[in-house]
Design a protein around this motif. Structure first.
Motif, PDB file in Angstrom:
ATOM      1  N   VAL A  17     -10.075  45.016  25.905  1.00  0.00           N
ATOM      2  CA  VAL A  17     -10.144  46.237  25.924  1.00  0.00           C
ATOM      3  C   VAL A  17     -11.652  46.906  25.368  1.00  0.00           C
ATOM      4  O   VAL A  17     -12.040  47.732  26.177  1.00  0.00           O
ATOM      5  N   ALA A  18     -12.204  46.308  24.550  1.00  0.00           N
ATOM      6  CA  ALA A  18     -13.588  46.752  24.165  1.00  0.00           C
ATOM      7  C   ALA A  18     -14.386  46.671  25.136  1.00  0.00           C
ATOM      8  O   ALA A  18     -15.320  47.396  25.622  1.00  0.00           O
ATOM      9  N   LEU A  19     -14.469  45.457  25.995  1.00  0.00           N
ATOM     10  CA  LEU A  19     -15.172  45.385  27.105  1.00  0.00           C
ATOM     11  C   LEU A  19     -15.004  46.095  28.484  1.00  0.00           C
ATOM     12  O   LEU A  19     -15.859  46.603  28.944  1.00  0.00           O
ATOM     13  N   VAL A  20     -13.817  46.509  28.549  1.00  0.00           N
ATOM     14  CA  VAL A  20     -13.340  47.484  29.646  1.00  0.00           C
ATOM     15  C   VAL A  20     -13.921  48.511  29.334  1.00  0.00           C
ATOM     16  O   VAL A  20     -14.658  49.593  30.159  1.00  0.00           O
ATOM     17  N   HIS A  21     -13.764  49.361  28.018  1.00  0.00           N
ATOM     18  CA  HIS A  21     -14.369  50.495  27.890  1.00  0.00           C
ATOM     19  C   HIS A  21     -15.867  50.330  27.488  1.00  0.00           C
ATOM     20  O   HIS A  21     -16.616  51.478  27.541  1.00  0.00           O
ATOM     21  N   THR A  22     -16.542  49.593  27.341  1.00  0.00           N
ATOM     22  CA  THR A  22     -18.034  49.147  27.524  1.00  0.00           C
ATOM     23  C   THR A  22     -18.427  49.631  28.739  1.00  0.00           C
ATOM     24  O   THR A  22     -19.387  50.437  28.981  1.00  0.00           O
ATOM     25  N   GLY A  23     -17.589  48.802  29.941  1.00  0.00           N
ATOM     26  CA  GLY A  23     -17.885  49.390  31.314  1.00  0.00           C
ATOM     27  C   GLY A  23     -17.651  50.803  31.614  1.00  0.00           C
ATOM     28  O   GLY A  23     -18.431  51.438  32.244  1.00  0.00           O
ATOM     29  N   SER A  24     -16.618  51.308  30.988  1.00  0.00           N
ATOM     30  CA  SER A  24     -16.500  52.691  31.318  1.00  0.00           C
ATOM     31  C   SER A  24     -17.444  53.568  30.748  1.00  0.00           C
ATOM     32  O   SER A  24     -17.795  54.648  31.231  1.00  0.00           O
ATOM     33  N   GLY A  25     -17.759  53.219  29.571  1.00  0.00           N
ATOM     34  CA  GLY A  25     -18.970  53.906  28.882  1.00  0.00           C
ATOM     35  C   GLY A  25     -20.220  53.810  29.537  1.00  0.00           C
ATOM     36  O   GLY A  25     -21.094  55.079  29.655  1.00  0.00           O
ATOM     37  N   LEU A  26     -20.666  52.731  30.216  1.00  0.00           N
ATOM     38  CA  LEU A  26     -21.749  52.748  31.130  1.00  0.00           C
ATOM     39  C   LEU A  26     -21.563  53.566  32.314  1.00  0.00           C
ATOM     40  O   LEU A  26     -22.536  54.375  32.761  1.00  0.00           O
ATOM     41  N   LEU A  27     -20.234  53.637  32.762  1.00  0.00           N
ATOM     42  CA  LEU A  27     -19.778  54.685  34.026  1.00  0.00           C
ATOM     43  C   LEU A  27     -20.257  55.907  33.597  1.00  0.00           C
ATOM     44  O   LEU A  27     -20.931  56.717  34.337  1.00  0.00           O
ATOM     45  N   PHE A  28     -19.553  56.498  32.561  1.00  0.00           N
ATOM     46  CA  PHE A  28     -19.593  57.740  32.190  1.00  0.00           C
ATOM     47  C   PHE A  28     -21.157  58.208  31.896  1.00  0.00           C
ATOM     48  O   PHE A  28     -21.662  59.342  32.031  1.00  0.00           O
ATOM     49  N   GLY A  29     -21.750  57.272  31.245  1.00  0.00           N
ATOM     50  CA  GLY A  29     -23.345  57.543  30.762  1.00  0.00           C
ATOM     51  C   GLY A  29     -24.077  57.508  31.989  1.00  0.00           C
ATOM     52  O   GLY A  29     -24.910  58.660  32.213  1.00  0.00           O
ATOM     53  N   SER A  30     -23.731  56.731  32.907  1.00  0.00           N
ATOM     54  CA  SER A  30     -24.548  56.856  34.340  1.00  0.00           C
ATOM     55  C   SER A  30     -24.378  58.196  34.888  1.00  0.00           C
ATOM     56  O   SER A  30     -25.170  58.627  35.574  1.00  0.00           O
ATOM     57  N   VAL A  31     -23.081  58.633  35.180  1.00  0.00           N
ATOM     58  CA  VAL A  31     -22.780  59.823  35.680  1.00  0.00           C
ATOM     59  C   VAL A  31     -23.597  60.737  35.176  1.00  0.00           C
ATOM     60  O   VAL A  31     -23.930  61.833  36.132  1.00  0.00           O
ATOM     61  N   GLN A  32     -23.605  61.013  34.060  1.00  0.00           N
ATOM     62  CA  GLN A  32     -24.349  61.916  33.095  1.00  0.00           C
ATOM     63  C   GLN A  32     -25.959  61.995  33.371  1.00  0.00           C
ATOM     64  O   GLN A  32     -26.604  62.926  33.725  1.00  0.00           O
ATOM     65  N   VAL A  33     -26.477  60.530  33.284  1.00  0.00           N
ATOM     66  CA  VAL A  33     -27.906  60.577  33.336  1.00  0.00           C
ATOM     67  C   VAL A  33     -28.513  60.598  34.645  1.00  0.00           C
ATOM     68  O   VAL A  33     -29.724  61.041  34.855  1.00  0.00           O
ATOM     69  N   PHE A  34     -27.819  60.136  35.725  1.00  0.00           N
ATOM     70  CA  PHE A  34     -28.191  60.166  37.185  1.00  0.00           C
ATOM     71  C   PHE A  34     -27.812  61.255  37.799  1.00  0.00           C
ATOM     72  O   PHE A  34     -27.781  61.467  39.088  1.00  0.00           O
ATOM     73  N   GLY A  35     -27.677  62.485  36.929  1.00  0.00           N
ATOM     74  CA  GLY A  35     -27.470  63.667  37.861  1.00  0.00           C
ATOM     75  C   GLY A  35     -26.273  64.528  37.550  1.00  0.00           C
ATOM     76  O   GLY A  35     -26.178  65.782  37.958  1.00  0.00           O
ATOM     77  N   GLY A  36     -25.156  63.765  37.079  1.00  0.00           N
ATOM     78  CA  GLY A  36     -24.068  64.626  36.675  1.00  0.00           C
ATOM     79  C   GLY A  36     -23.800  65.560  35.870  1.00  0.00           C
ATOM     80  O   GLY A  36     -23.181  66.462  35.868  1.00  0.00           O
ATOM     81  N   GLY A  37     -24.743  65.307  34.657  1.00  0.00           N
ATOM     82  CA  GLY A  37     -24.739  66.228  33.420  1.00  0.00           C
ATOM     83  C   GLY A  37     -23.436  65.916  32.625  1.00  0.00           C
ATOM     84  O   GLY A  37     -22.541  65.097  32.898  1.00  0.00           O
ATOM     85  N   LEU A  38     -23.570  66.400  31.505  1.00  0.00           N
ATOM     86  CA  LEU A  38     -22.316  66.278  30.558  1.00  0.00           C
ATOM     87  C   LEU A  38     -20.866  66.742  31.093  1.00  0.00           C
ATOM     88  O   LEU A  38     -20.083  66.207  30.918  1.00  0.00           O
ATOM     89  N   ILE A  39     -21.038  67.706  31.952  1.00  0.00           N
ATOM     90  CA  ILE A  39     -19.880  68.336  32.594  1.00  0.00           C
ATOM     91  C   ILE A  39     -19.046  67.262  33.446  1.00  0.00           C
ATOM     92  O   ILE A  39     -17.874  67.029  33.307  1.00  0.00           O
ATOM     93  N   ALA A  40     -19.982  66.610  34.125  1.00  0.00           N
ATOM     94  CA  ALA A  40     -19.423  65.728  35.079  1.00  0.00           C
ATOM     95  C   ALA A  40     -19.092  64.320  34.432  1.00  0.00           C
ATOM     96  O   ALA A  40     -18.334  63.900  34.583  1.00  0.00           O
ATOM     97  N   ALA A  41     -19.678  64.198  33.334  1.00  0.00           N
ATOM     98  CA  ALA A  41     -19.015  63.099  32.505  1.00  0.00           C
ATOM     99  C   ALA A  41     -17.693  63.123  31.713  1.00  0.00           C
ATOM    100  O   ALA A  41     -16.985  62.406  31.664  1.00  0.00           O
TER     101      ALA A  41
END
Length: 230
Positions: free
Chosen positions: A170-194
């Protein structure tokens, strides 16, 4: 967005990190208390949701004072894109956890008040956790190290945050989802998109969990009925 100079608000420079550490410590203490006592899962979940209140309040105060970095609020993405990415990651994460058996648990969509309550709690969790990990923590980390190192650290801590729920898998899966949410934010989506992506992720998982619960209850009822007729 990436590589721009990062102005830091008063909360994210000092109090933001302190608030994050305080919340995580509070969550850890409560988790230990829950593990040591036979507390029903519903009560444990409710207590966890309560611990997110100071995070949400503190982050909202920070947003009123001034954002921590340009990517926190500004979104260059269509919000439907963020929702789609979040829903896909939620579905994929559940498939990984259930070894492909989650497909049958997703449909049909349950028409039940349990799903409504669970969805509301999961969206609240998504809001609180995104404000904690992608606003308070990631926004502070990105002022200390390069953006990609900050992204990895925040994602790893997000994964470890879920370790007590289901161990390393579960920790590894959520690490991957954390990378996804962070990437959504950093690469142009912003906090609202995350936040939107995390909500979609949680809603997919909520449907699967409620469906699984309802089917288990139905099987239990049928088994009890059949046993009573013997």
């Amino acid at each position: 967005m990436i590589g721009e100079e990062v102005p830091v608000s008063w909360l994210n420079e000092t109090w933001g990190l302190a608030l994050f550490v305080f919340w995580w410590f509070l969550w850890f203490i409560l988790w230990v208390a829950v593990v040591r006592r036979p507390v029903p899962p519903v009560i444990a979940l409710f207590v966890y949701e309560l611990t997110l209140i100071p995070v949400v309040v503190g982050a909202l105060i920070s947003l009123e004072q001034g954002t921590a970095s340009p990517f926190v609020l500004v979104s260059a993405w269509n919000p439907w894109v963020a929702l789609g990415v979040g829903a896909a990651s939620g579905f994929g994460g559940w498939l990984l956890l259930t070894a492909g058996q989650g497909v049958r648990a997703l449909l049909p969509l349950p028409k039940n008040r349990i799903l409504l309550a669970r969805s509301a709690l999961d969206c609240w969790s998504a809001l609180g956790e995104e404000l904690a990990f992608r606003y308070l923590l990631l926004s502070w980390l990105i002022t200390m190290v390069t953006w990609w190192v900050a992204l990895l650290i925040a994602a790893a801590l997000f994964g470890m945050h879920h370790f007590p729920v289901g161990g390393w898998k579960v920790a590894l899966v959520h690490t991957g989802s954390g990378l996804l949410f962070g990437s959504v934010q950093v690469f142009g989506g912003g906090l609202i998109a995350a936040i939107a992506a995390h909500c979609a992720y949680n809603l997919v998982v909520a449907v699967v969990r409620v469906n699984t619960f309802l089917r288990a209850r139905q099987r239990h009822f049928r088994f009890g009925l059949a046993a009573g007729m013997r």
